[in-house]
Design a protein around this motif. Structure first.
Motif, short mmCIF file in Angstrom:
data_model
loop_
_atom_site.label_atom_id
_atom_site.label_comp_id
_atom_site.label_asym_id
_atom_site.label_seq_id
_atom_site.Cartn_x
_atom_site.Cartn_y
_atom_site.Cartn_z
N GLY A 57 -8.03 50.88 5.18
CA GLY A 57 -8.93 49.68 5.79
C GLY A 57 -9.23 48.79 4.64
N TRP A 58 -9.74 47.68 5.44
CA TRP A 58 -10.40 46.46 4.57
C TRP A 58 -11.98 46.45 4.97
CZ3 TRP A 58 -8.53 44.01 0.37
CH2 TRP A 58 -7.16 44.06 0.40
N PHE A 59 -12.97 46.02 4.06
CA PHE A 59 -14.07 45.93 4.40
C PHE A 59 -14.51 44.49 3.53
CE2 PHE A 59 -15.72 49.68 6.88
CZ PHE A 59 -14.51 50.55 6.70
N ARG A 60 -15.70 43.93 4.06
CA ARG A 60 -15.98 42.85 3.30
C ARG A 60 -17.56 42.82 3.42
NH1 ARG A 60 -14.29 38.00 7.51
NH2 ARG A 60 -16.14 38.31 9.06
N GLN A 61 -18.39 42.32 2.34
CA GLN A 61 -19.54 42.21 2.02
C GLN A 61 -20.04 40.71 1.47
OE1 GLN A 61 -21.27 45.11 -0.34
NE2 GLN A 61 -23.40 44.79 0.54
N ALA A 62 -20.68 39.89 2.41
CA ALA A 62 -21.16 38.65 1.95
C ALA A 62 -22.61 38.89 1.31
CB ALA A 62 -21.25 37.78 3.29
N PRO A 63 -23.13 37.70 0.60
CA PRO A 63 -24.23 38.16 -0.19
C PRO A 63 -25.43 38.13 0.71
CG PRO A 63 -22.72 36.24 -1.04
CD PRO A 63 -22.15 36.67 0.15
N GLY A 64 -26.16 38.98 0.45
CA GLY A 64 -27.24 39.41 1.21
C GLY A 64 -27.11 40.11 2.44
N LYS A 65 -25.73 40.53 2.78
CA LYS A 65 -25.58 41.31 4.01
C LYS A 65 -24.97 42.61 3.70
CE LYS A 65 -24.50 37.08 7.01
NZ LYS A 65 -23.76 36.51 7.53
N GLU A 66 -24.80 43.42 4.70
CA GLU A 66 -24.16 44.76 4.51
C GLU A 66 -22.81 44.58 4.63
OE1 GLU A 66 -28.08 47.63 6.32
OE2 GLU A 66 -25.93 47.44 7.26
N THR B 270 -4.24 40.05 10.14
CA THR B 270 -3.64 40.86 10.49
C THR B 270 -3.17 42.02 9.13
OG1 THR B 270 -2.14 39.64 11.75
CG2 THR B 270 -0.92 41.55 10.91
N ILE B 271 -3.47 43.08 9.56
CA ILE B 271 -3.54 44.19 8.38
C ILE B 271 -2.03 44.93 8.59
CG2 ILE B 271 -4.37 45.89 9.95
CD1 ILE B 271 -5.59 47.14 7.39
N GLU C 38 -17.53 31.55 7.41
CA GLU C 38 -18.27 32.93 7.47
C GLU C 38 -17.48 33.85 7.06
OE1 GLU C 38 -18.02 30.31 9.71
OE2 GLU C 38 -17.58 31.53 11.60
N ASP C 39 -16.24 33.71 6.54
CA ASP C 39 -15.26 34.62 6.08
C ASP C 39 -15.44 34.84 4.57
OD1 ASP C 39 -12.56 33.64 8.19
OD2 ASP C 39 -13.81 35.50 8.53
N THR C 40 -16.29 33.98 3.95
CA THR C 40 -16.60 33.98 2.58
C THR C 40 -17.23 35.43 2.37
OG1 THR C 40 -16.78 31.92 2.35
CG2 THR C 40 -17.80 33.35 0.59
N ALA C 41 -16.76 36.39 1.45
CA ALA C 41 -17.21 37.52 1.08
C ALA C 41 -16.32 38.38 -0.01
CB ALA C 41 -17.21 38.59 2.46
N VAL C 42 -16.66 39.33 -0.57
CA VAL C 42 -16.03 40.22 -1.23
C VAL C 42 -15.27 41.07 -0.44
CG1 VAL C 42 -15.99 42.15 -3.26
CG2 VAL C 42 -17.59 39.87 -3.34
N TYR C 43 -14.09 41.22 -0.61
CA TYR C 43 -13.26 42.09 0.21
C TYR C 43 -12.76 43.28 -0.35
CZ TYR C 43 -12.88 38.53 3.94
OH TYR C 43 -13.28 37.64 4.85
#
Length: 127
Positions: free
Chosen positions: A35-44, A69-70, A89-94
């Motif tokens: 799977g893929w997850f992501r975490q934005a600053p200040g968010k879970e 698409t995965i 809002e897709d900005t994050a570490v993936y």
């Protein structure tokens, strides 16, 4: 040593596309859901997408459905995340993740459902 290495992140304008890759080494994950997850600053950390070992079943978070698409290539030990129509809002570490159990049919959407993790790749969407 098991490793999951993400690549393909970067800076992209809103509406653009990126393709992330996650290459594994140290063991095969061809029988494991990933799977893929992501975490934005200040968010879970949040679930993005996941795929079963064969690639026959996928699952997406509602906020990326229809845009992301995965897929996977077990011969290359690689999982991909194609991201289109990117939004600010897709900005994050993936992060890429893999399960230890094999041939799981029910895809987990929680971090606790995954046993191996990559270091993450930054995706930044600009206006």
């Amino acid at each position: 040593q098991v490793q999951l290495v993400e690549s393909g992140g970067g800076l992209v304008q809103a509406g653009g596309s990126l393709r992330l890759s996650c290459t594994t080494s140290g063991r095969t994950f061809s029988r494991n859901a990933m799977g893929w997850f992501r975490q934005a600053p200040g968010k879970e950390r949040e679930f993005v997408a996941a795929i079963t070992s064969s690639g026959g079943t996928t699952r997406y978070a509602d906020n990326v459905k229809g845009r992301f698409t995965i897929s996977r290539d077990n011969a290359k030990n690689t999982v991909y995340l194609q991201m289109n129509s990117l939004k600010l809002e897709d900005t994050a570490v993936y992060y890429c993740a893999a399960q230890d159990r094999i041939y799981v049919r029910v895809i987990s959407t929680t971090s606790a459902g995954y046993d191996y993790w990559g270091q993450g790749t930054q995706v930044t969407v600009s206006s």
